[in-house]
Design a protein around this motif. Structure first.
Motif, PDB file in Angstrom:
ATOM      1  N   LYS A  24      77.811   6.877  53.213  1.00  0.00           N
ATOM      2  CA  LYS A  24      77.385   5.657  53.771  1.00  0.00           C
ATOM      3  C   LYS A  24      78.549   5.176  54.943  1.00  0.00           C
ATOM      4  CE  LYS A  24      76.964   2.606  50.709  1.00  0.00           C
ATOM      5  NZ  LYS A  24      76.814   1.309  50.013  1.00  0.00           N
ATOM      6  N   GLN A  28      74.299   7.667  59.211  1.00  0.00           N
ATOM      7  CA  GLN A  28      73.180   6.850  58.669  1.00  0.00           C
ATOM      8  C   GLN A  28      71.953   7.307  58.482  1.00  0.00           C
ATOM      9  OE1 GLN A  28      73.117   3.921  62.137  1.00  0.00           O
ATOM     10  NE2 GLN A  28      72.010   5.396  63.305  1.00  0.00           N
ATOM     11  N   VAL A  29      70.984   6.952  58.000  1.00  0.00           N
ATOM     12  CA  VAL A  29      69.656   7.623  57.680  1.00  0.00           C
ATOM     13  C   VAL A  29      68.615   7.671  59.215  1.00  0.00           C
ATOM     14  CG1 VAL A  29      67.453   7.861  56.449  1.00  0.00           C
ATOM     15  CG2 VAL A  29      69.880   7.080  55.653  1.00  0.00           C
ATOM     16  N   PHE A 181      61.387   6.401  56.581  1.00  0.00           N
ATOM     17  CA  PHE A 181      62.095   6.709  55.503  1.00  0.00           C
ATOM     18  C   PHE A 181      61.152   7.169  54.292  1.00  0.00           C
ATOM     19  CE2 PHE A 181      63.762   4.864  51.499  1.00  0.00           C
ATOM     20  CZ  PHE A 181      65.119   5.340  51.687  1.00  0.00           C
ATOM     21  N   LEU A 187      64.880  13.907  54.297  1.00  0.00           N
ATOM     22  CA  LEU A 187      65.617  12.716  55.053  1.00  0.00           C
ATOM     23  C   LEU A 187      67.008  13.455  55.732  1.00  0.00           C
ATOM     24  CD1 LEU A 187      65.823   9.827  52.256  1.00  0.00           C
ATOM     25  CD2 LEU A 187      64.317   9.866  54.246  1.00  0.00           C
ATOM     26  N   THR A 188      67.142  12.794  57.113  1.00  0.00           N
ATOM     27  CA  THR A 188      68.142  13.228  57.729  1.00  0.00           C
ATOM     28  C   THR A 188      69.148  12.299  57.923  1.00  0.00           C
ATOM     29  OG1 THR A 188      66.553  14.577  59.329  1.00  0.00           O
ATOM     30  CG2 THR A 188      68.610  14.177  60.174  1.00  0.00           C
ATOM     31  N   LEU A 189      70.518  12.903  57.742  1.00  0.00           N
ATOM     32  CA  LEU A 189      71.612  11.967  57.902  1.00  0.00           C
ATOM     33  C   LEU A 189      72.440  12.181  59.183  1.00  0.00           C
ATOM     34  CD1 LEU A 189      73.247  12.288  54.301  1.00  0.00           C
ATOM     35  CD2 LEU A 189      71.653  10.498  54.906  1.00  0.00           C
ATOM     36  N   ARG A 234      62.840   7.138  46.535  1.00  0.00           N
ATOM     37  CA  ARG A 234      63.848   7.485  47.599  1.00  0.00           C
ATOM     38  C   ARG A 234      64.910   6.317  47.608  1.00  0.00           C
ATOM     39  NH1 ARG A 234      60.996  10.764  52.516  1.00  0.00           N
ATOM     40  NH2 ARG A 234      59.865  12.353  51.178  1.00  0.00           N
ATOM     41  N   MET A 238      68.651   7.374  47.686  1.00  0.00           N
ATOM     42  CA  MET A 238      69.606   7.202  48.787  1.00  0.00           C
ATOM     43  C   MET A 238      70.606   6.378  48.177  1.00  0.00           C
ATOM     44  SD  MET A 238      69.159   8.956  51.347  1.00  0.00           S
ATOM     45  CE  MET A 238      70.408   8.090  52.112  1.00  0.00           C
ATOM     46  N   GLU A 242      74.273   8.139  49.319  1.00  0.00           N
ATOM     47  CA  GLU A 242      75.090   7.379  50.108  1.00  0.00           C
ATOM     48  C   GLU A 242      76.521   7.006  49.486  1.00  0.00           C
ATOM     49  OE1 GLU A 242      73.516   3.872  51.513  1.00  0.00           O
ATOM     50  OE2 GLU A 242      73.850   2.857  49.395  1.00  0.00           O
TER      51      GLU A 242
END
Length: 366
Positions: A24, A28-29, A181, A187-189, A234, A238, A242
């Motif tokens: 985190k 960020q997402v 989201f 999901l891409t970071l 989700r 997450m 994170e």
């Protein structure tokens, strides 16, 4: 020893070890971000510090439109001279996942020639996004940190900027911004700082926590994570991702020089190849020392002032720095401090090493 060199010496003596950071704090997402909102409105209730309507026709037009919506018709031939109204631009940041009914802070800035917004109230103003849709409505009393005072003789004093104010919780969210989201299989970071090493270690840390093939480093700035199909899961998913810890890659070797203040910051990985640097200066001083010429007795001459120029040459002691291959930050700072060099000397040495190709780092001058 100068404060700058003392700071560098402390940095050089410190031990830099790998440390773990949470995801985190590193990424960020994708799609979960703030959105900018902007609106145009009127501030009323000012104590004679509003726009000079004779010079700001858009303020008059805005007042006419507002009064027409209230059922008040102003004859076209009438030009109201108001001093308690100011045309303003209102802007705010809409946080991600903000729901209708939530409140956000807004900033109000004068558009015309209003002297101060102190004591004013913003009339209901729609806040629009980049797509032209209304996402919030702003209204409320302004909080202005500055003030201005003027005297009859034209003298004045101003503290801070009285033409800008804020309204805490001054806008109410009316529309939610859709985010990706809960969509798709992944999901891409997105990393805050592009680094292939950090991206690879992040994917490995997620695989270690969630299982093999759970994450894939797409490039140096993004990691794709396989997410649950159920959108309701989700959030907890997450929450786990994170908080996964990893050791990020080392920052690139950089030397940053602030030419205005003389501040020099040297990264931990900065090294130099084999090099020898000599640093010294030649100072030539020419001074004018006038003397009084007094004539002899009965000579008939007059007293006169005669210029006498003194020329002095000072050669400062040269300083020789010898750097072996792979010299680190610690060695560079100790060598410079050892001869009592000034901050300007350190900057000159670094620039010379960079020019010679011996400095293994990026030199940034701001």
């Amino acid at each position: 020893m100068t404060r700058l060199l003392l700071t560098l010496l402390v940095l050089a003596g410190a031990t830099f070890t790998a440390h773990a950071e949470r995801i985190k704090d590193l990424a960020q997402v994708a799609g979960v971000r703030e959105n900018q909102l902007v609106g145009y409105g009127l501030v009323v209730g000012l104590d004679g510090t509003g726009d000079q309507t004779s010079q700001t026709p858009f303020t008059i037009q805005s007042i006419r439109n507002m009064l027409n919506q209230m059922g008040v018709t102003v004859p076209p031939t009438v030009n109201p001279q108001l001093k308690n109204v100011a045309a303003v631009m209102v802007h705010a940041n809409l946080p991600p996942f903000a729901k209708p009914g939530a409140t956000i802070d807004v900033t109000v800035s004068s558009m015309g020639n209003a002297k101060s917004l102190r004591g004013g109230s913003l009339i209901m103003t729609p806040m629009k996004g980049a797509d032209g849709q209304i996402y919030a409505m702003a209204q409320g009393n302004l909080v202005v940190g500055g003030f201005g005072v003027a005297a009859n003789d034209g003298s004045s004093i101003t503290v801070n900027v009285p033409s800008v104010g804020r309204i805490p919780n001054g806008a109410t969210v009316e529309r939610e911004v859709a985010t990706p989201f809960g969509q798709g299989d992944y999901l891409t970071l997105n990393l805050h700082r592009q680094d292939f090493t950090t991206a690879t270690r992040m994917a490995q840390a997620i695989d270690k926590t969630l299982g093999p093939n759970s994450a894939l480093a797409v490039d140096g700035s993004s990691v794709r994570v396989l997410a649950p199909a159920d959108p309701a899961q989700r959030v907890s998913f997450m929450a786990i991702v994170e908080n996964v810890e990893l050791s990020p890659g080392d920052a690139p070797a950089k030397v940053v020089v602030n030419s205005r203040t003389g501040t020099v910051v040297i990264g931990n990985k900065v090294t130099v190849t084999a090099a020898a640097v000599t640093h010294g200066s030649l100072t030539v001083t020419i001074s004018n020392d006038p003397i009084v010429s007094q004539p002899g007795p009965l000579s008939g001459g007059q007293t006169a002032v005669v210029d006498r120029n003194n020329i002095s040459v000072e050669q400062k002691k040269n300083r020789m720095f010898l750097f072996n291959p792979g010299v680190s930050l610690d060695d560079i700072v100790q060598a410079v401090n050892g001869v009592g060099a000034a901050p300007g000397d350190l900057v000159a040495i670094l620039e010379a090493l960079k020019e010679a190709g011996a400095l293994r780092a990026e030199l940034i001058v701001i």
